[in-house]
Scaffold this active site. Structure first.
Site, mmCIF file in Angstrom:
data_model
loop_
_atom_site.group_PDB
_atom_site.id
_atom_site.type_symbol
_atom_site.label_atom_id
_atom_site.label_comp_id
_atom_site.label_asym_id
_atom_site.label_seq_id
_atom_site.Cartn_x
_atom_site.Cartn_y
_atom_site.Cartn_z
ATOM 1 N N ARG A 1 7.290 -2.540 -3.477
ATOM 2 C CA ARG A 1 7.082 -1.089 -3.456
ATOM 3 C C ARG A 1 7.177 -0.577 -2.025
ATOM 4 O O ARG A 1 6.190 -0.162 -1.411
ATOM 5 C CB ARG A 1 5.730 -0.755 -4.066
ATOM 6 C CG ARG A 1 5.526 -1.261 -5.464
ATOM 7 C CD ARG A 1 6.252 -0.437 -6.479
ATOM 8 N NE ARG A 1 5.605 0.844 -6.684
ATOM 9 C CZ ARG A 1 5.934 1.710 -7.631
ATOM 10 N NH1 ARG A 1 6.938 1.424 -8.445
ATOM 11 N NH2 ARG A 1 5.304 2.846 -7.767
ATOM 12 N N TYR B 1 0.399 1.015 -7.125
ATOM 13 C CA TYR B 1 -0.038 0.911 -8.513
ATOM 14 C C TYR B 1 -1.542 1.169 -8.597
ATOM 15 O O TYR B 1 -2.288 1.025 -7.624
ATOM 16 C CB TYR B 1 0.262 -0.480 -9.075
ATOM 17 C CG TYR B 1 1.734 -0.768 -9.267
ATOM 18 C CD1 TYR B 1 2.423 -0.237 -10.344
ATOM 19 C CD2 TYR B 1 2.433 -1.579 -8.378
ATOM 20 C CE1 TYR B 1 3.765 -0.511 -10.535
ATOM 21 C CE2 TYR B 1 3.772 -1.861 -8.559
ATOM 22 C CZ TYR B 1 4.436 -1.322 -9.647
ATOM 23 O OH TYR B 1 5.767 -1.585 -9.830
#
Length: 620
Positions: free
Chosen positions: A204, A310
């Site tokens: 990410r 997340y």
């Protein structure tokens, strides 16, 4: 041949041949003939088609230029292939997508890759074999592709049967899900010359966004979830006013404001629904509100942002407060879309059996986490079913992205192209294709390197500390206006005591001021006439009423309030004129009347000026 715009015939010479029969190919107006050795002529034509110049040659119907043929045929010459990519057909039930599309095949050919595509691999996504061939790919059987390709690409994880096939490929690229698919990872590692790239392990980071297939598919799933929900919902999505009466809009609740959740919010708002969204990460509040939805907070002080952006697993205290919030919101919603996932773990249960039973009949739940177990306790992965007790429709589809096969294939293939482009290095050529373990993006994707498992699960955050739920303080009955916009967080006892002391002191000052003014009026009435006392009483009362009215109005309404004050000032002018006696300017009546007339005039004039300036701000 008869319907083609241009036909090129390669022939050794102008003779009629052994049969001496005229061939219609020789005389058709759209046909052109090249004399000479066919192999050399074709090689020369292809060479010139790839160049910038033109070549005049002899033809049966006269002379023409190769440039004319190049423009009409749009033939593209690709560089020599340094590596071959094989595209296998998806075998999972209900899977319609394909890993590479014709447009991306053409771009890969320009990078120096050859592409082999399994027969009918893209048919269900809307791409025929001929489209791939036109883009420069070769159509072959699955076994031929496995035997001749250096890189194999798929979308779904390779099945055990596919892994056990004898193969000489160097690289496998697909979803792997190593956190919950350890047996597959170990089976892949038995091939000592194999390197596996897991597309679900993209880090990410900003640089990796262009090759993040999970985000691309989540975006489509969020969009499709709202379409599927309203296909089941037996009412309008937006408010309407009809001859039969007014129809209210649908109410949509989105649980999880990640990529899928934000896509669902955007579609639901565009359909005219009232949308609310919940997420454990407070940082997404602005994103939710920017799309026009209302963010639903949990009255519990805990942050839910985890590693890589997340959401992380929350404490038990937070889960209890979260459950109460979701129950309240779900009972009022018509459609609920759940998107909550924690990488490497089963999906958290957000909607319990009891919550479903609180919802209205014909409400719809779309569970986007169904493939990982589901966010709803009653979800059956891959199916649609209706809860018999509540009448709520629960959609547990696991193929929402596949239901938009062409669009999802385009996005997936574009992500793959960016991946291969990254792996080609600065040269941007297939000759430089390699797995650079020093590159953080490629290192994150690589789960097996030449038969060795190199995947490491993401480090988990420490368990969250238990936090006390937020409770409203019953002692705080009086709150300053600026604090009304902030959540009522628990204060220390000393802070509450100081606030109560401040409130009491303000109350005593107000009472003292009132007593002083009453005493002042009685004192003045002892030395002046009664008409003046009555006017003074009206003046004092008007000051109190005006103060209470103006200071209890929201600041946003101060400009409209000026029109009311202007009207009141107009009445004051009339009263001043009635009390004004030009013959006796020295009397208190006349002095106050003149002062009131002066200030009321200023108020009216100033009010109109400010209002006009406010209106000018909206003029282009």
């Amino acid at each position: 041949v008869w319907h083609a715009r241009r036909v090129i015939v390669l022939k050794r010479g102008a003779g009629k041949g052994y049969a001496a029969i005229d061939n219609p190919l020789f005389i058709k107006p759209a046909n052109r003939m090249l004399y000479g050795d066919a192999k050399k002529s074709l090689a020369e034509v292809l060479k010139r088609l790839g160049g910038e110049g033109s070549l005049t040659v002899t033809a049966a119907a006269g002379a023409f230029e190769i440039k004319e043929v190049r423009d009409e045929l749009s033939i593209e010459v690709f560089p020599d292939a340094k590596m071959t990519i094989g595209v296998l057909k998806e075998t999972a039930e209900g899977e319609r997508r394909v890993a590479l599309t014709p447009s991306i095949v053409r771009r890969l050919r320009r990078l120096g890759f050859a592409v082999n595509v399994e027969v009918d691999a893209g048919l269900e996504a809307g791409y025929r074999n001929s489209a791939y061939e036109s883009a420069g790919a070769r159509i072959a059987t699955a076994q031929e592709i496995i035997n001749t390709s250096g890189v194999l690409v798929k979308i779904r994880p390779f099945s055990p049967e596919e892994v056990d096939l004898p193969m000489t490929v160097q690289y496998l690229v697909s979803y792997v899900y190593p956190a919950r698919n350890r047996p597959l990872l170990e089976r892949l590692a038995t091939n000592k010359g194999l390197t596996v790239l897991a597309l679900d392990c993209v880090p990410r980071v900003t640089r990796a966004q262009k090759l993040d297939t999970l985000s691309s598919m989540a975006n489509l799933a969020g969009y499709r979830s709202i379409i599927e929900a309203f296909a089941e919902f037996p009412r309008f999505s937006k408010a309407q006013v009809t001859a039969a009466g007014k129809i209210p809009p649908a109410k949509v609740l989105i649980l999880g404001a990640g990529v899928a959740g934000l896509a669902a919010i955007g579609v639901a708002k565009n359909l005219g629904a009232i949308v609310k969204a919940f997420d454990t990460r407070s940082v997404v509040k602005e994103q939710v509100e920017s799309l026009g939805a209302e963010f639903v907070p949990v009255e519990y002080e805990e942050e839910g942002a985890g590693q890589g952006g997340y959401a992380r697993e929350m404490s038990e205290g937070y889960k209890m407060a979260q459950r109460r919030t979701i129950e309240k919101q779900a009972a009022d919603a018509d459609i609920v879309v759940t998107t909550a996932l924690i990488p490497g773990r089963p999906a958290p249960v957000l909607i319990h059996r009891e919550t479903v039973r609180m919802m209205k009949p014909n409400s719809v739940i779309v569970d986007l986490a169904a493939e990982n177990g589901g966010n709803c306790e009653l979800t059956v992965p891959g199916t649609r079913h209706v809860d018999a007790e509540s009448g709520v429709i629960i959609l547990g589809y696991t193929d929402l992205a596949s239901r938009m096969a062409q669009q999802s294939s385009d996005l997936f293939a574009a992500n793959l192209f960016h991946l291969f482009s990254e792996m080609c290095g600065a040269a941007q050529n297939a000759e430089g294709f390699t797995v650079d373990m020093q590159d953080e993006v490629i290192r994150g994707l690589c789960v097996v390197k030449e038969g060795e498992i190199v995947w490491h699960p993401p480090s988990s955050a420490p368990p969250p500390a238990q936090m006390k739920p937020v409770q409203k303080d019953p002692t705080r009955e009086i709150v300053m206006k600026d604090e009304l916009r902030e959540p009522l967080l628990p204060k220390s006892e000393s802070t509450v005591d100081r606030r109560i002391a401040v409130d009491h002191s303000k109350g005593w000052r107000t009472i003292g001021l009132c007593v002083f003014l009453i005493a002042l009026i009685f004192l003045i009435s002892a030395y002046v006439d009664m008409p003046f006392v009555r006017n003074l009483q009206v003046f004092v009362l008007s000051v109190f009423v005006g103060y209470l009215i103006v200071w209890n109005v929201t600041p946003a309404l101060h400009t409209p309030l000026m029109s009311v004050t202007n009207a009141i000032s107009g009445i004051i002018i009339v009263g001043c004129m009635a009390n004004f006696h030009s013959a006796k300017l020295e009397t208190p009546h006349s002095i106050l009347a003149i002062a009131g007339l002066f200030f009321a005039t200023i108020n009216i004039f100033g009010g109109f000026v400010v209002t006009q300036r406010m209106l000018n701000m909206f003029h282009k």
